[in-house]
Motif scaffolding. Sequence first.
Motif, short mmCIF file in Angstrom:
data_model
loop_
_atom_site.label_atom_id
_atom_site.label_comp_id
_atom_site.label_asym_id
_atom_site.label_seq_id
_atom_site.Cartn_x
_atom_site.Cartn_y
_atom_site.Cartn_z
N ARG A 1 37.47 29.37 42.99
CA ARG A 1 38.21 29.11 41.75
C ARG A 1 37.37 29.44 40.53
O ARG A 1 37.88 29.99 39.54
N TYR A 2 36.09 29.12 40.59
CA TYR A 2 35.19 29.44 39.48
C TYR A 2 35.09 30.96 39.29
O TYR A 2 35.16 31.46 38.16
N LEU A 3 34.94 31.68 40.37
CA LEU A 3 34.81 33.13 40.27
C LEU A 3 36.07 33.77 39.71
O LEU A 3 36.00 34.75 38.97
N GLU A 4 37.21 33.23 40.05
CA GLU A 4 38.46 33.75 39.48
C GLU A 4 38.46 33.58 37.97
O GLU A 4 38.91 34.47 37.23
N LYS A 5 37.94 32.46 37.48
CA LYS A 5 37.86 32.25 36.04
C LYS A 5 36.91 33.25 35.39
O LYS A 5 37.18 33.78 34.31
N ILE A 6 35.77 33.49 36.05
CA ILE A 6 34.81 34.46 35.52
C ILE A 6 35.44 35.85 35.47
O ILE A 6 35.32 36.58 34.48
N LEU A 7 36.11 36.23 36.53
CA LEU A 7 36.72 37.56 36.58
C LEU A 7 37.84 37.69 35.57
O LEU A 7 38.04 38.75 34.97
N ASP A 8 38.59 36.62 35.35
CA ASP A 8 39.63 36.65 34.32
C ASP A 8 39.02 36.80 32.94
O ASP A 8 39.58 37.48 32.07
N ARG A 9 37.87 36.17 32.74
CA ARG A 9 37.21 36.20 31.42
C ARG A 9 36.67 37.59 31.11
O ARG A 9 36.74 38.07 29.97
N ILE A 10 36.11 38.25 32.11
CA ILE A 10 35.46 39.54 31.85
C ILE A 10 36.37 40.71 32.17
O ILE A 10 36.04 41.85 31.85
N GLY A 11 37.51 40.44 32.80
CA GLY A 11 38.39 41.52 33.22
C GLY A 11 38.13 41.87 34.66
O GLY A 11 37.02 42.23 35.03
N LYS A 12 39.15 41.76 35.48
CA LYS A 12 38.98 42.06 36.90
C LYS A 12 38.72 43.55 37.10
O LYS A 12 39.27 44.39 36.40
N PRO A 13 37.87 43.90 38.06
CA PRO A 13 37.49 45.30 38.24
C PRO A 13 38.61 46.14 38.82
O PRO A 13 39.43 45.66 39.60
N ASP A 14 38.63 47.40 38.41
CA ASP A 14 39.51 48.38 39.02
C ASP A 14 38.68 49.26 39.93
O ASP A 14 37.55 49.65 39.59
N SER A 15 39.21 49.58 41.10
CA SER A 15 38.51 50.43 42.07
C SER A 15 37.13 49.90 42.41
O SER A 15 36.17 50.64 42.57
N GLY A 16 37.02 48.56 42.43
CA GLY A 16 35.79 47.95 42.90
C GLY A 16 34.71 47.75 41.87
O GLY A 16 33.65 47.26 42.16
#
Length: 223
Positions: free
Chosen positions: A205-220
């Motif tokens: 859940r924490y990592l999802e928040k981090i990825l939402d904050r920075i923008g989830k990666p495209d193509s890895g």
Amino acid sequence: MPRIFITATGTGVGKTYASCRIIEALGARGIRVGACKPVETGVTSVPADAAALLQCVQRFNPAFAPLSPEDLCAYTFPLPAAPFCADTERIISLETLFEKIRHLESLCDLLVIEGAGGLMVPITRDYAMVDLARDLEAPVLLVSSSELGGINPTLLSLELLRNRRLPHDWCVNLYRDSDSFVSVTRPYYDAAHPGWWSLQEGLDRYLEKILDRIGKPDSGQIG
């Protein structure tokens, strides 16, 4: 450049363990992750924390393959003490710390930065770990101990982060007194901080928040 700053309520609470868990989880998501241990003390040969971080990172980021554990540190000192105390010759330069971080950032898309000790541990006489997190503009993850007596340093650290207006999250590393934690510490966290989580259970859940904050990666990768 996306950054995460890992700190704790004290020494031996689990910063390196948390950092490695985060590196592994981000790497498994296809993110080109990197790591930095700006200052490591208690080093008589190889910086152990930096070595553990590097071993994790090298599994996911080939740009770190040629590096040694020393390359993840701006400074190492043999005395196991706060950086200011271990730096008996007063050689620490803040600009050197930032240069090291900038260099390692050039090799990755997200840098996990592990502090030393807790937030108020001095790097120089007038500059502490919390100041480094502030100047890096990095969201902070505070790792709290599960042992008896962990509530007070957790609340003090959270109060400091709020007063400094630093973006932060916090978790409990269930390792010491983990059996008694259920009765001697958890009741307070459940009542006063119902969103608390443990490294062993809430990391996704924490990592999802981090990825939402920075923008989830495209193509890895994060662009």
